[in-house]
Design a protein around this motif. Structure first.
Motif, PDB file in Angstrom:
ATOM      1  N   SER A 103       1.226  -1.234  -0.075  1.00  0.00           N
ATOM      2  CA  SER A 103       0.110   0.098  -0.033  1.00  0.00           C
ATOM      3  C   SER A 103       0.890   1.069   0.074  1.00  0.00           C
ATOM      4  O   SER A 103       2.121   1.225   0.237  1.00  0.00           O
ATOM      5  CB  SER A 103      -0.840  -0.096   1.288  1.00  0.00           C
ATOM      6  N   LYS A 105       1.014   6.020  -0.754  1.00  0.00           N
ATOM      7  CA  LYS A 105       0.380   7.151  -0.542  1.00  0.00           C
ATOM      8  C   LYS A 105       1.276   8.313  -0.996  1.00  0.00           C
ATOM      9  O   LYS A 105       2.466   8.293  -0.649  1.00  0.00           O
ATOM     10  CB  LYS A 105      -0.492   7.661   0.603  1.00  0.00           C
ATOM     11  N   SER A 108      -1.981  13.045  -3.022  1.00  0.00           N
ATOM     12  CA  SER A 108      -3.438  12.778  -2.862  1.00  0.00           C
ATOM     13  C   SER A 108      -3.942  11.317  -3.548  1.00  0.00           C
ATOM     14  O   SER A 108      -5.052  10.988  -3.390  1.00  0.00           O
ATOM     15  CB  SER A 108      -4.522  13.771  -3.353  1.00  0.00           C
ATOM     16  N   ASN A 110      -3.701   7.554  -3.757  1.00  0.00           N
ATOM     17  CA  ASN A 110      -3.601   5.993  -2.992  1.00  0.00           C
ATOM     18  C   ASN A 110      -3.323   5.100  -3.846  1.00  0.00           C
ATOM     19  O   ASN A 110      -4.069   5.011  -4.959  1.00  0.00           O
ATOM     20  CB  ASN A 110      -4.631   6.082  -1.889  1.00  0.00           C
TER      21      ASN A 110
END
Length: 174
Positions: A103, A105, A108, A110
């Protein structure tokens, strides 16, 4: 990083206290991973009387800067066959099934994805003074299934995420 430090200290204490007998199990940590903030450990144990062992690897890596936050975790299970007939000693070949999750980020944006893969492994493992273990290996991983749950990443872009690897493991036998 605090958790990794605690695990390293515990492994060092266990190494000192481990009995000097033939190894039934080993635990190894990849010290090269600490250079890039990654933590990788594998537990390996004999299954039966032959030269086959069962291994359980675990991996964690995290980067957190002003512009980027990225986390990767993986775990799996597999078997190794020791060509010289002695578990935890000499050349081996093996195969693992691995589950990985990534995962990230950036600004903005993701992204989140998971993968299930198969890995072939080969290497050489030996013990020093009955309880200190050195394991040097290579691996080739192939994704079987990928799943993007968030972000603009295409699953086809993750195909190369599981490629070749080189590992060094230092640890203890008990």
């Amino acid at each position: 990083m605090k958790r990794a430090s605690v695990v390293v200290v515990l492994l060092a204490l266990l190494l000192v206290a481990a009995p000097g007998a033939m190894a039934k199990s080993t635990v190894t940590v990849n010290p090269l991973g600490f250079l890039v903030g990654a933590f990788s450990v594998e537990y390996e144990t004999e299954i039966g009387r032959g030269p086959i062992t069962l291994g359980v690897p675990v991996f964690y890596w995290s980067v957190d800067t002003e512009d980027l936050k990225l986390t990767a975790t993986a775990f799996g299970g597999g078997v190794r066959y020791y060509l010289e007939g002695v578990p935890h000693e000499g050349f081996y070949v093996g195969a693992y099934a691995v589950y990985a999750s990534v995962s990230g980020k950036s600004g903005s944006a993701n992204a989140r994805a998971t993968a299930l893969g198969l890995t072939g492994a080969a290497g050489y493992k030996f013990t020093v003074r009955d309880n200190f273990v050195v394991d040097i290996g290579v691996g080739v991983g192939f994704p079987v299934s990928t799943n993007v749950t968030e972000g603009d990443i295409k699953e086809s872009q993750l195909g190369g995420a599981m490629g070749t690897s080189f590992s060094v493991g230092l640890g203890m036998a008990f």
